[in-house]
Write a protein that holds these residues in place. Structure first.
Motif, short mmCIF file in Angstrom:
data_model
loop_
_atom_site.label_atom_id
_atom_site.label_comp_id
_atom_site.label_asym_id
_atom_site.label_seq_id
_atom_site.Cartn_x
_atom_site.Cartn_y
_atom_site.Cartn_z
N UNK A 89 0.85 -1.19 0.00
CA UNK A 89 0.00 0.00 0.00
C UNK A 89 0.88 1.23 0.00
N UNK A 107 9.52 8.31 15.16
CA UNK A 107 9.43 7.15 16.04
C UNK A 107 10.79 6.52 16.21
N UNK A 155 -3.83 12.76 3.74
CA UNK A 155 -3.99 11.37 4.15
C UNK A 155 -5.46 11.03 4.36
N UNK B 150 2.02 12.02 14.98
CA UNK B 150 1.31 10.82 15.40
C UNK B 150 -0.03 10.71 14.69
N UNK B 153 0.51 9.47 11.31
CA UNK B 153 0.86 8.05 11.30
C UNK B 153 -0.40 7.19 11.46
N UNK B 156 -2.13 7.22 8.17
CA UNK B 156 -1.42 6.40 7.18
C UNK B 156 -1.73 4.92 7.40
N UNK B 157 -1.75 4.52 8.65
CA UNK B 157 -2.06 3.13 8.96
C UNK B 157 -3.49 2.80 8.53
N UNK B 158 -4.36 3.78 8.63
CA UNK B 158 -5.75 3.61 8.22
C UNK B 158 -5.86 3.43 6.70
N UNK B 160 -3.63 1.98 4.88
CA UNK B 160 -3.23 0.59 4.63
C UNK B 160 -4.41 -0.34 4.92
N UNK B 246 -1.45 -7.75 11.44
CA UNK B 246 -0.10 -7.16 11.32
C UNK B 246 -0.02 -5.85 12.09
N UNK B 248 1.36 -3.40 14.74
CA UNK B 248 2.52 -3.07 15.57
C UNK B 248 2.16 -1.77 16.27
N UNK B 251 3.40 2.79 16.19
CA UNK B 251 2.94 4.08 15.66
C UNK B 251 2.04 4.82 16.63
N UNK B 252 1.63 4.15 17.70
CA UNK B 252 0.80 4.80 18.72
C UNK B 252 1.60 5.13 19.97
#
Lengths: 262, 262
Positions: A89, A107, A155, B150, B153, B156-158, B160, B246, B248, B251-252
């Motif tokens: 992605x 991070x 984003x 943060x 991030x 961004x994870x969302x 994915x 997956x 991790x 990122x939080x």
DNA sequence: CGGCGGCTTGAGGTTGGTCAAGGCATGTGG
DNA sequence: CCACATGCCTTGACCAACCTCAAGCCGCCG
């Protein structure tokens, strides 16, 4: 899938305080919060160390420790994540004036990977030096807050794209976003821009398979909404594309600290 | 789909500089950049105006002009976008310590809508006052840059999640993100948390239909990965869920300005 | 007690992914 | 300068996943 190769660090000219305003990032920051001479001098010192990376080089690798920012002066990169399934992605297409390492390198270990799509020239900035600058120059720090807000808005729009839009809508929205962002940095004409990604890459941005991107782009071409010639994309019917992708350029607009009337 | 109703502004107690450190946002900022007494006093002044909103009230409406931040002290909200097709994409679940209006109200017209999921108490902060604070207190501005990183991030994870993960993976990831974020503000136990969304709402977060969320959650329950009781969600096999999604938690995690060793 | 919102389950149809093969352009090495 | 390799675009066939629509149910709140 970026080859893992070593990065080259090459010293380039040191931009003086006079020319620093021309840097694409500085231009953006200055548009949010008017910077003074001292701010510019401090930024010029920050951007001393120029570097070059070649096509397909990894700039940041997820999970690695690399507390440094790389400010893009020229070239394109992708910020992405690889999943165990082998899927990829792409979270963002990075272009001049963007900051590689935001937010990955805030991070302890990078949370995303970044790979160059072509040759790039960057400025290398250790995160500690960046933090010191923010602490010393409130205007720069404040401009960075506004910078980050725009980043977050891009984003967020991307989440809408991937989550709820139809395939053709996703592509329409993505293409208009690229055009608008590139125009904002003077890298696109009225209706044409350079697309640094392959069709499979576009699929990894919007969450579609390569073949399906091909089919949907073919439809958009057949309907005379766009035209493509190699890596050149031309928006032929902007109004129709905007309606299709529900694209409102507001989230990419300049964000001055205060409204004109206040 | 939030009812459009009027907001109430209610003056509440003014937190003194002594208690201000207990505010969930101040706690977060202070963990990135150590704030001094003057910073705290300035923040306390900023957070003078308490307000309350009721369940289903709109706090920000896309397209409207409302240059103010609303800092969450208690309660949940959703940041979302409605499409012409009638579909809704929830971009983020807003919880205590979050800033409503970031990034929506940094623009001339809001780029997303925000609606309260239950009763909330907020602090009302005009954007100009926030900007003045950033310009006057570099440490606060710098902490806000880290805060924004943060936020980016998480977004961004969302991306994915919505773009490339399988339905069960999306849910696994989303549930763990909620648990971890709630734990970070002391609103969740070791393995159980309050889910403020309906199943349809969860679908609007991860990009699935309501019925499909139901089926996939049923599978996760059948496999003993989770349990649900009304709005209570219990993670029964964290390791398996983390592997599936997956996830991790890096990122939080806390993001101090400098690494412990530097 | 009645209504409403949300959960649950089912049936059926479309979308879009996967796999595969072929073509075309570009660039490289002999 | 040609032969070959490589990467990308294009197209087709097939099929599973997930959406849509629909109905029934439960629990809660008025």
């Amino acid at each position: 899938m970026g080859a893992s190769s070593r990065r080259r660090l090459i010293a380039v000219e040191k931009p003086g305080a006079s020319s620093i305003r021309a840097h694409p990032l500085v231009t953006r920051l200055d548009h949010s919060v008017a910077l003074d001479e001292e701010d510019l001098t401090a930024l010029a010192r920050l951007l001393e160390r120029g570097t070059v990376v070649r096509k397909a080089e990894d700039i940041i690798v997820e999970g690695y420790k690399d507390r440094a920012l790389h400010i893009v002066e020229r070239g394109f990169a992708i910020r992405y994540k690889l999943l165990h399934s082998g899927k990829r992605q792409i979270v963002n297409v990075v272009m001049p004036g963007d900051i590689i390492g935001f937010p990955a390198c805030f991070y302890e270990h990078a949370v995303f990977s970044v790979t160059a799509l072509g040759d790039m020239s960057l400025h290398y900035v250790p995160l500690d030096a960046f933090a010191d600058l923010c602490l010393a120059r409130a205007r720069v720090a404040t401009a960075m807050v506004w910078f980050a807000a725009r980043e977050a808005a891009i984003y967020a729009e991307h989440i809408v794209d991937a989550g709820r839009r139809e395939p053709r809508e996703r592509l329409a929205h993505f293409l208009l976003e690229m055009l608008t962002r590139l125009q904002a940095i003077g890298d696109a004409s009225e209706d044409t821009f350079f697309m640094p990604l392959s069709q499979e890459g576009i699929g990894d941005v919007v969450g579609l398979s390569g073949p399906h991107v091909n089919r949907m782009l073919a439809e958009l071409k057949a309907e005379r909404l766009i035209a493509m010639n190699g890596h050149e994309v031309t928006i032929r019917d902007r109004a129709a594309l905007q309606a299709l992708g529900e694209f409102r350029s507001a989230y990419l607009a300049r964000m001055p600290l205060r409204q004109p009337g206040s």
